[in-house]
Enzyme design. Structure first.
Site, mmCIF file in Angstrom:
data_model
loop_
_atom_site.group_PDB
_atom_site.id
_atom_site.type_symbol
_atom_site.label_atom_id
_atom_site.label_comp_id
_atom_site.label_asym_id
_atom_site.label_seq_id
_atom_site.Cartn_x
_atom_site.Cartn_y
_atom_site.Cartn_z
ATOM 1 N N CYS B 83 46.182 47.059 52.825
ATOM 2 C CA CYS B 83 45.316 48.247 52.805
ATOM 3 C C CYS B 83 45.288 48.897 54.196
ATOM 4 C CB CYS B 83 43.923 47.910 52.282
ATOM 5 S SG CYS B 83 43.030 49.400 51.746
ATOM 6 N N HIS B 192 45.522 46.042 47.050
ATOM 7 C CA HIS B 192 44.950 44.737 47.391
ATOM 8 C C HIS B 192 45.517 43.663 46.465
ATOM 9 C CE1 HIS B 192 41.757 45.893 50.249
ATOM 10 N NE2 HIS B 192 41.806 47.043 49.611
ATOM 11 N N GLU B 194 45.115 40.584 46.656
ATOM 12 C CA GLU B 194 44.099 39.536 46.461
ATOM 13 C C GLU B 194 43.050 39.957 45.436
ATOM 14 O OE1 GLU B 194 44.111 41.716 48.795
ATOM 15 O OE2 GLU B 194 42.110 42.103 49.603
#
Lengths: 256, 212
Positions: B83, B192, B194
């Protein structure tokens, strides 16, 4: 290639348990939030929202625990709201594992909180939650909708659409738009409310309140919602997330 | 065989817990720290980032992250940005007319996306670079984005035929923008991983496996 419509289950959490009532009354126990979060993740939820509806502030630590336990195993975005009063609460929730934090009453009491939170953590994690209803007799706003507090029980006389505009100017990166008239009725989203806010703000809108059957979701998206939220219909198994995605896909809206 | 070690650079940016848990889940030995020597020694360095470009760059410089990234890359040691952690790899970020100098690993400017609805928030498709290894096994998946600024152009030009051109993966919201770059030891994603469910974990696993 385009952004998909998000389908978001909302978990109303009271003292560490998921509850859901009709028009915020008559609460029924719907289970353990961490277990439910994992189940929804497995079923294809695009995001999860926890709303802490514990009336007292004494039980806040329970919520941090729920958030951190969920973030251990669920790798999709997590929004947390309810009882957030200060930038420090924001910080604690983000550190516990939340990705976004929603502000409701606290932002009405102190609108600068939106600016402060956005400045410190970025607009992308500041969600303005608006509990709106059609103006009752004797209350007049330009849009015909007013902002309420206390789970829809108290009117403020503030124009819901104007509040959405001001909130985004102050830094909110998303609007969680709850219809207090539709909430818990399962009669469909308040489409007029969604359309009026959509016409005025350029941040994503999560439509909330009123989802009861599969036919309710596409109209909310047509009205301008970027995401659709539901709670009890998912908790009690009336609808599944993949069924909602299928009706959206059948209407040619992209879904994950 | 020991698990590859990853240092998640802790310079005061947002929620690191998810990235830590996700990397652990795919087999990395993760430390969250800003310790320079530990960051030099780790098999992989992950630079996260949420919020404003200027604030992130300030935090990164305060922990000497600029020098850290330079030194690791000059030795061919892996670095991944996520990001805003990707955006800072470019020359410059412009937010609300405020210009901030980035780490300058790649030419180009991070600017506001031209799109009707911002932030770009949610699950989007990507057009994966032809020779990508990062996206192996997840070519057709959606990933979770949340940002308003992006690299809207890719300005890198190889000096000569001996210099490999980076693999650039694109996405689209209002206009095309860079969603991921694989450039030797330096890789980065605008989305993202994650927070991108199983697809994201798979992508992170691809990176962690490459650290050996």
């Amino acid at each position: 290639m385009s952004l998909s419509i998000r389908v978001i289950p909302c978990l109303d959490v009271d003292e560490g348990r998921v509850v859901k009532g009709v028009n915020f009354l008559d609460l029924r126990d719907a289970g353990d939030p961490v277990e439910l979060a994992a189940r929804y993740n497995a079923e294809g939820a695009d995001e999860l929202i926890f709303l802490d509806i514990t009336a007292s502030s004494s039980d806040r630590s329970t919520m941090y625990d729920v958030v951190s336990r969920t973030a251990e195993s669920v790798f999709i975005p997590l929004t947390v709201g309810g009882g957030v009063r200060a930038v420090e609460d924001f910080n604690r929730l983000l550190r516990a594992g939340a990705d976004k934090v929603s502000l409701n009453t606290a932002a009405l009491n102190d609108p600068d909180l939106l600016n402060d939170a956005a400045e410190r953590f970025g607009a992308q994690c500041v969600v303005l939650s608006i509990d709106a209803r059609r103006c009752p007799d004797g209350v007049f706003t330009d849009s015909g909708f007013e902002v309420t507090t206390h789970g829809g029980r108290r009117g403020t006389g503030i124009d819901a659409v104007k509040w959405a505009i001001e909130g985004t100017k102050r830094g909110a990166g998303e609007i969680l738009l709850n219809s207090m008239d539709a909430d818990g009725t399962k009669e469909g989203y308040d489409l007029a409310l969604i359309a009026m806010v959509r016409a005025e703000v350029s941040v994503p809108i999560i439509a909330s309140g009123g989802a009861g059957k599969l036919e309710d979701f596409v109209p909310a998206v047509i009205a301008g919602a970027d995401a659709v939220l539901a709670a009890s219909v998912f908790h009690f198994g009336q609808l599944r997330i993949d069924e909602v995605k299928k009706v959206l896909a059948d209407a040619d809206y992209p879904v994950r | 065989m020991n698990a590859p070690s990853v240092l998640l650079l802790d310079y005061g940016s947002g929620n690191l817990r998810s990235a830590q848990r996700a990397l652990e889940k795919v087999g990395a030995d993760v430390a969250v720290s800003a310790d320079f020597d530990a960051a030099m020694a780790a098999d992989g360095l992950l630079v996260p980032g949420v919020g404003a470009y200027g604030a992130c760059m300030k935090g990164i410089r305060e922990v000497r992250g600029d020098m850290l990234v330079d030194r690791r890359l000059s030795g061919g040691r892996p670095v991944m940005g996520i990001c805003v952690g990707m955006q800072v790899m470019f020359d410059q970020g412009v937010e609300h007319a405020v210009e901030t100098e980035g780490l300058g690993q790649w030419p180009g400017v991070i600017e506001e996306l031209q799109a009707p609805i911002l932030p770009h928030m949610g699950w989007n498709t990507v057009r994966v670079a032809q020779d990508s290894t990062l996206f192996e096994g997840v070519m057709g998946e959606r990933f979770y984005f949340v940002h308003s600024y992006a690299a809207r152009r890719w300005d890198f030009v190889a000096r000569d035929e001996n210099q490999n051109s980076p693999e650039v993966t694109w996405s689209h919201h209002g206009e095309d923008f860079v969603a991921a770059v694989e450039n030797g030891p330096l890789v980065a994603t605008q989305f993202h991983p994650e927070k991108s469910g199983d697809a994201g974990l798979h992508l992170l696993e691809n990176w962690v496996k490459s650290l050996r």
